[in-house]
Design an enzyme around this catalytic site. Structure first.
Site, PDB file in Angstrom:
ATOM      1  N   ASP A 107       0.809  -1.211   0.000  1.00  0.00           N
ATOM      2  CA  ASP A 107       0.000   0.000   0.000  1.00  0.00           C
ATOM      3  C   ASP A 107       0.846   1.265   0.000  1.00  0.00           C
ATOM      4  O   ASP A 107       0.624   2.175  -0.782  1.00  0.00           O
ATOM      5  CB  ASP A 107      -0.987   0.010   1.167  1.00  0.00           C
ATOM      6  CG  ASP A 107      -0.333  -0.136   2.532  1.00  0.00           C
ATOM      7  OD1 ASP A 107       0.875  -0.427   2.615  1.00  0.00           O
ATOM      8  OD2 ASP A 107      -1.039   0.034   3.545  1.00  0.00           O
ATOM      9  N   ASP A 110       7.096   3.979   3.216  1.00  0.00           N
ATOM     10  CA  ASP A 110       7.440   5.169   3.970  1.00  0.00           C
ATOM     11  C   ASP A 110       8.929   5.081   4.316  1.00  0.00           C
ATOM     12  O   ASP A 110       9.767   5.339   3.463  1.00  0.00           O
ATOM     13  CB  ASP A 110       6.534   5.218   5.210  1.00  0.00           C
ATOM     14  CG  ASP A 110       6.615   6.501   5.995  1.00  0.00           C
ATOM     15  OD1 ASP A 110       6.542   7.576   5.390  1.00  0.00           O
ATOM     16  OD2 ASP A 110       6.754   6.417   7.228  1.00  0.00           O
ATOM     17  N   GLY A 112      10.532   2.359   4.658  1.00  0.00           N
ATOM     18  CA  GLY A 112      11.045   1.220   3.918  1.00  0.00           C
ATOM     19  C   GLY A 112      11.424   0.042   4.803  1.00  0.00           C
ATOM     20  O   GLY A 112      11.731  -1.036   4.303  1.00  0.00           O
ATOM     21  N   LEU A 115       8.928  -3.194   4.469  1.00  0.00           N
ATOM     22  CA  LEU A 115       9.066  -3.863   3.179  1.00  0.00           C
ATOM     23  C   LEU A 115      10.464  -4.455   3.009  1.00  0.00           C
ATOM     24  O   LEU A 115      10.614  -5.556   2.473  1.00  0.00           O
ATOM     25  CB  LEU A 115       8.744  -2.908   2.036  1.00  0.00           C
ATOM     26  CG  LEU A 115       8.730  -3.541   0.649  1.00  0.00           C
ATOM     27  CD1 LEU A 115       7.744  -4.703   0.575  1.00  0.00           C
ATOM     28  CD2 LEU A 115       8.395  -2.497  -0.396  1.00  0.00           C
ATOM     29  N   LYS A 138       6.767   7.280  -0.575  1.00  0.00           N
ATOM     30  CA  LYS A 138       7.225   8.503   0.086  1.00  0.00           C
ATOM     31  C   LYS A 138       8.749   8.448   0.176  1.00  0.00           C
ATOM     32  O   LYS A 138       9.307   8.177   1.235  1.00  0.00           O
ATOM     33  CB  LYS A 138       6.669   8.594   1.499  1.00  0.00           C
ATOM     34  CG  LYS A 138       5.262   9.008   1.650  1.00  0.00           C
ATOM     35  CD  LYS A 138       5.065   9.459   3.085  1.00  0.00           C
ATOM     36  CE  LYS A 138       3.816   8.925   3.680  1.00  0.00           C
ATOM     37  NZ  LYS A 138       3.687   9.307   5.094  1.00  0.00           N
ATOM     38  N   ASP A 166      -5.097   3.292   7.022  1.00  0.00           N
ATOM     39  CA  ASP A 166      -5.893   3.626   8.195  1.00  0.00           C
ATOM     40  C   ASP A 166      -5.182   4.570   9.148  1.00  0.00           C
ATOM     41  O   ASP A 166      -3.977   4.802   9.050  1.00  0.00           O
ATOM     42  CB  ASP A 166      -6.217   2.349   8.968  1.00  0.00           C
ATOM     43  CG  ASP A 166      -5.008   1.794   9.708  1.00  0.00           C
ATOM     44  OD1 ASP A 166      -5.083   1.644  10.941  1.00  0.00           O
ATOM     45  OD2 ASP A 166      -3.986   1.503   9.063  1.00  0.00           O
ATOM     46  N   ARG A 172     -10.143   3.086   6.382  1.00  0.00           N
ATOM     47  CA  ARG A 172      -9.766   2.181   5.286  1.00  0.00           C
ATOM     48  C   ARG A 172     -10.813   2.186   4.174  1.00  0.00           C
ATOM     49  O   ARG A 172     -10.502   1.928   3.026  1.00  0.00           O
ATOM     50  CB  ARG A 172      -9.592   0.752   5.799  1.00  0.00           C
ATOM     51  CG  ARG A 172      -8.430   0.552   6.722  1.00  0.00           C
ATOM     52  CD  ARG A 172      -8.252  -0.936   7.047  1.00  0.00           C
ATOM     53  NE  ARG A 172      -7.364  -1.167   8.167  1.00  0.00           N
ATOM     54  CZ  ARG A 172      -6.042  -1.180   8.091  1.00  0.00           C
ATOM     55  NH1 ARG A 172      -5.452  -0.973   6.945  1.00  0.00           N
ATOM     56  NH2 ARG A 172      -5.319  -1.404   9.172  1.00  0.00           N
TER      57      ARG A 172
END
Length: 182
Positions: A107, A110, A112, A115, A138, A166, A172
């Site tokens: 999704d 940010d 990182g 992920l 971002k 969220d 959401r």
């Protein structure tokens, strides 16, 4: 977080930054990207829950090549608007991914950290290939080196809600991406 009324809930929406129509148009392009790269190869779309479930469903509908889906869950926010820096895998894959081309459907990227940890875990499992498609990126917030294979939108450093994202498990269900009004 407790809302006493819909009006109180609406006050959390500062402004819409990406419309429903813009999201739909970019998802179509992302589906075309997947279809152009994988033609008949076994692919596994991996949604990182909870935030990417809506994005995953819409991407999946645009994929015209054989695919399977799977889910992972990880968290680093723990009820706030800032990443804690700690990544916790709360649900792992059930598939042996070694025979698949894996596409992580994320999704938002940010810092990182989350992920990056997921990528490390999945690479060890030896997929045929591993790619990342993210709805939102971002890059100015990145604290680890991380590149995506396909980003639908690059956004400034706003805390965003909607389309699966969220704040305290709320928002959401918005069909667009909005800046959260703290």
């Amino acid at each position: 977080m407790d809302f006493n009324s819909t009006e109180q809930w609406k006050k959390g929406i500062r402004r819409i930054i990406i419309t429903e129509e813009q999201i739909r148009a970019e998802i179509k392009k992302a589906g075309e990207f997947i279809n152009s790269v994988y033609d008949g190869s076994p692919i596994l779309l991996v949604s990182i829950l909870k935030g990417s479930f809506i994005f995953m469903a819409d991407i999946c509908r645009e994929v015209k090549v054989p695919c399977e889906i799977e889910f992972m869950a990880a968290k680093s926010y723990f009820e706030g608007t800032e990443s804690s820096g700690h990544v916790e895998i709360t649900m792992d894959l059930k598939h042996d991914i070694s025979k698949y081309h894996v596409i992580i459907i994320e999704d938002i990227i940010d810092t990182g950290r989350t992920l990056n940890e997921i990528i490390k875990i999945l690479r060890i499992r030896g997929p045929r290939s591993l790619r990342v498609i993210t709805l939102l990126d971002k890059p100015e917030r990145r604290v680890v080196e991380l590149k995506t294979d396909y980003s639908l939108f690059t956004i400034p450093d706003y805390f965003v809600i909607g389309y699966g994202l969220d704040y305290g498990e709320f928002y959401r269900n918005l069909p667009y991406i909005a800046e959260y009004a703290e």
